[in-house]
Design a protein around this motif. Structure first.
Motif, PDB file in Angstrom:
ATOM      1  N   VAL A  26      -4.130  -3.189   5.127  1.00 25.89           N
ATOM      2  CA  VAL A  26      -2.920  -2.755   5.828  1.00 25.89           C
ATOM      3  C   VAL A  26      -1.699  -3.105   4.988  1.00 25.89           C
ATOM      4  CG1 VAL A  26      -1.523  -2.995   7.923  1.00 25.89           C
ATOM      5  CG2 VAL A  26      -4.025  -3.165   8.067  1.00 25.89           C
ATOM      6  N   ARG A  27      -0.766  -2.154   4.859  1.00 24.74           N
ATOM      7  CA  ARG A  27       0.525  -2.411   4.214  1.00 24.74           C
ATOM      8  C   ARG A  27       1.637  -2.033   5.184  1.00 24.74           C
ATOM      9  NH1 ARG A  27      -2.003  -0.091  -0.504  1.00 24.74           N
ATOM     10  NH2 ARG A  27      -2.192  -1.611  -2.202  1.00 24.74           N
ATOM     11  N   GLN A  40      11.986   2.095  12.519  1.00 20.27           N
ATOM     12  CA  GLN A  40      12.107   2.207  11.070  1.00 20.27           C
ATOM     13  C   GLN A  40      10.870   1.605  10.434  1.00 20.27           C
ATOM     14  OE1 GLN A  40      16.491   0.459  11.405  1.00 20.27           O
ATOM     15  NE2 GLN A  40      15.925   0.767   9.277  1.00 20.27           N
ATOM     16  N   GLY A  41      10.628   2.002   9.177  1.00 22.72           N
ATOM     17  CA  GLY A  41       9.557   1.387   8.415  1.00 22.72           C
ATOM     18  C   GLY A  41       8.327   2.265   8.291  1.00 22.72           C
ATOM     19  N   SER A  42       7.371   1.785   7.530  1.00 27.44           N
ATOM     20  CA  SER A  42       6.139   2.530   7.293  1.00 27.44           C
ATOM     21  C   SER A  42       4.933   1.612   7.396  1.00 27.44           C
ATOM     22  CB  SER A  42       6.167   3.182   5.909  1.00 27.44           C
ATOM     23  OG  SER A  42       6.200   2.200   4.890  1.00 27.44           O
ATOM     24  N   VAL A  43       3.795   2.214   7.712  1.00 29.45           N
ATOM     25  CA  VAL A  43       2.528   1.490   7.819  1.00 29.45           C
ATOM     26  C   VAL A  43       1.441   2.320   7.152  1.00 29.45           C
ATOM     27  CG1 VAL A  43       0.820   0.442   9.339  1.00 29.45           C
ATOM     28  CG2 VAL A  43       3.215   0.492  10.036  1.00 29.45           C
ATOM     29  N   ASP A  52      -1.101   6.794   5.494  1.00 31.58           N
ATOM     30  CA  ASP A  52       0.080   6.552   6.313  1.00 31.58           C
ATOM     31  C   ASP A  52      -0.244   6.829   7.785  1.00 31.58           C
ATOM     32  OD1 ASP A  52       2.707   7.471   7.722  1.00 31.58           O
ATOM     33  OD2 ASP A  52       3.384   6.439   5.909  1.00 31.58           O
ATOM     34  N   VAL A  53       0.066   5.849   8.640  1.00 28.11           N
ATOM     35  CA  VAL A  53      -0.308   5.931  10.054  1.00 28.11           C
ATOM     36  C   VAL A  53       0.340   7.120  10.753  1.00 28.11           C
ATOM     37  CG1 VAL A  53      -0.071   4.753  12.292  1.00 28.11           C
ATOM     38  CG2 VAL A  53      -0.835   3.486  10.282  1.00 28.11           C
ATOM     39  N   TRP A  54       1.570   7.453  10.372  1.00 24.56           N
ATOM     40  CA  TRP A  54       2.281   8.511  11.088  1.00 24.56           C
ATOM     41  C   TRP A  54       2.231   9.848  10.370  1.00 24.56           C
ATOM     42  CZ3 TRP A  54       2.972   7.595  15.897  1.00 24.56           C
ATOM     43  CH2 TRP A  54       3.035   6.257  16.341  1.00 24.56           C
ATOM     44  N   ARG A  55       2.036   9.866   9.067  1.00 20.97           N
ATOM     45  CA  ARG A  55       1.909  11.126   8.345  1.00 20.97           C
ATOM     46  C   ARG A  55       0.481  11.657   8.345  1.00 20.97           C
ATOM     47  NH1 ARG A  55       5.466   9.634   2.924  1.00 20.97           N
ATOM     48  NH2 ARG A  55       7.493   9.432   3.979  1.00 20.97           N
ATOM     49  N   ASP A  56      -0.482  10.765   8.474  1.00 23.20           N
ATOM     50  CA  ASP A  56      -1.888  11.145   8.397  1.00 23.20           C
ATOM     51  C   ASP A  56      -2.675  10.476   9.519  1.00 23.20           C
ATOM     52  OD1 ASP A  56      -4.048  12.418   7.383  1.00 23.20           O
ATOM     53  OD2 ASP A  56      -4.122  11.338   5.481  1.00 23.20           O
ATOM     54  N   PRO A  57      -2.286  10.721  10.778  1.00 17.07           N
ATOM     55  CA  PRO A  57      -2.874   9.971  11.892  1.00 17.07           C
ATOM     56  C   PRO A  57      -4.368  10.212  12.096  1.00 17.07           C
ATOM     57  CG  PRO A  57      -1.528  11.777  12.712  1.00 17.07           C
ATOM     58  CD  PRO A  57      -1.271  11.687  11.241  1.00 17.07           C
ATOM     59  N   VAL A  58      -4.844  11.413  11.815  1.00 16.07           N
ATOM     60  CA  VAL A  58      -6.263  11.705  12.026  1.00 16.07           C
ATOM     61  C   VAL A  58      -7.133  10.871  11.089  1.00 16.07           C
ATOM     62  CG1 VAL A  58      -8.036  13.490  11.925  1.00 16.07           C
ATOM     63  CG2 VAL A  58      -5.797  14.029  12.889  1.00 16.07           C
ATOM     64  N   GLU A  59      -6.724  10.798   9.820  1.00 12.68           N
ATOM     65  CA  GLU A  59      -7.485  10.001   8.850  1.00 12.68           C
ATOM     66  C   GLU A  59      -7.464   8.525   9.207  1.00 12.68           C
ATOM     67  OE1 GLU A  59      -9.419  10.735   6.309  1.00 12.68           O
ATOM     68  OE2 GLU A  59      -9.190  12.888   6.680  1.00 12.68           O
ATOM     69  N   ARG A  77     -10.675   5.711  10.733  1.00 10.58           N
ATOM     70  CA  ARG A  77     -11.039   4.516   9.976  1.00 10.58           C
ATOM     71  C   ARG A  77     -10.802   3.209  10.712  1.00 10.58           C
ATOM     72  NH1 ARG A  77     -10.098   8.478   6.409  1.00 10.58           N
ATOM     73  NH2 ARG A  77     -11.112   8.371   4.367  1.00 10.58           N
ATOM     74  N   ILE A  78     -10.234   3.283  11.917  1.00 12.64           N
ATOM     75  CA  ILE A  78      -9.919   2.049  12.636  1.00 12.64           C
ATOM     76  C   ILE A  78     -10.611   2.000  13.997  1.00 12.64           C
ATOM     77  CG2 ILE A  78      -7.674   1.871  11.506  1.00 12.64           C
ATOM     78  CD1 ILE A  78      -6.372   2.725  14.159  1.00 12.64           C
ATOM     79  N   GLY A  79     -10.820   0.790  14.471  1.00 15.08           N
ATOM     80  CA  GLY A  79     -11.230   0.544  15.837  1.00 15.08           C
ATOM     81  C   GLY A  79     -10.182  -0.342  16.479  1.00 15.08           C
TER      82      GLY A  79
END
Length: 257
Positions: free
Chosen positions: A5-6, A58-61, A67-74, A78-80
């Motif tokens: 996670v970043r 603000q900010g990115s994850v 990217d959590v918000w640009r690529d939510p399906v991917e 990958r997460i539980g």
């Protein structure tokens, strides 16, 4: 070290209240990670943003490089997630809930059945698999929620207070499953305010207070010269030496006055 996670410049406000104040954090992959802090520190808000359940101001994850918000399906593939205040489909049985979760994840029916049977057995839920979830105890609900979060074999598992309200037997079962999971190279990130639990489970810790990260690193790095993680934590959040009873000279003695 590879990052699971970043987080960069993450902010979240609720009206005039700042819940998360511009945090930067990089969580290593393949570790058992504790996000610790007092009540109201911003742990749940942070995990909600990291897992895509709450949009930051603000900010990115990035999780597993996406990217959590640009690529939510991917990211969600990958997460539980086992969130605080877990809400389940209570009119389904435990096995039906896992079957439904597996179908949502796109797993083949035969694979769902195999994994569900194994998870129900390991988590000591086989005898209750046909009971409705509404009739499950708190510990059983946590365990079936964990089973649903693990069913698709995620790279990163996020847990918000997973041992809260859980009896010692269920807690030991959950702990064993999580230790087996991280031993395979996966990552667990869980929030807690119980330092003894974190110290016994985690090899990497981030300390949060008032919406900010106060310290992060390996358990040894965060503990430093302190005798325990609890002592280091109290110093980091500014609570060490506080006298809780200085204004309660009337309390005690057994007489109502």
């Amino acid at each position: 070290m590879t990052s699971a996670v970043r987080v960069r410049g993450l902010w979240k406000r609720f009206g005039q209240q700042v819940a998360v104040a511009g945090i930067d954090l990089e969580l290593p992959a393949g570790k058992f990670i504790g996000l610790v802090g007092p009540n109201g520190a911003g742990k749940t808000t942070t995990l909600s943003m990291v897992t895509g359940l709450l949009r930051p101001d603000q900010g990115s994850v990035e999780v597993a490089g996406h990217d959590v918000w640009r690529d939510p399906v991917e990211v969600k593939a990958r997460i539980g997630v086992l969130p605080e205040g877990l809400r389940l489909f209570e009119r389904l049985s435990g096995r039906e809930l896992l079957a439904y979760s597996g179908r949502l994840r796109g797993l083949p029916g035969a694979e769902i059945d195999k994994r569900a049977t194994q998870l129900l057995d390991v988590l000591d839920l086989a005898g209750a698999q046909h009971k409705l979830v509404v009739d499950y105890s708190t510990g059983m609900r946590k365990k079936i929620g964990l089973a649903a979060a693990l069913l698709h074999n995620p790279e990163v598992l996020f847990l918000d207070e997973p041992f809260e309200g859980v009896d010692p037997v269920s807690a030991q079962t959950i702990r064993g499953v999580l230790e087996r999971y991280t031993a395979s190279g996966a990552t667990v990130v869980f929030s807690s305010h119980v330092m003894e639990l974190v110290e016994s489970l985690c090899d990497w810790v981030a300390v949060m207070a008032a919406g900010r990260i106060r310290a992060h690193g390996t358990l040894a790095e965060v503990r430093g010269d302190a005798a325990s993680l609890q002592q280091a934590f109290l110093e980091l959040v500014g609570a060490n030496g506080r006298d809780a009873g200085s204004d309660l000279d009337w309390l005690g003695g057994g007489a109502a006055r």
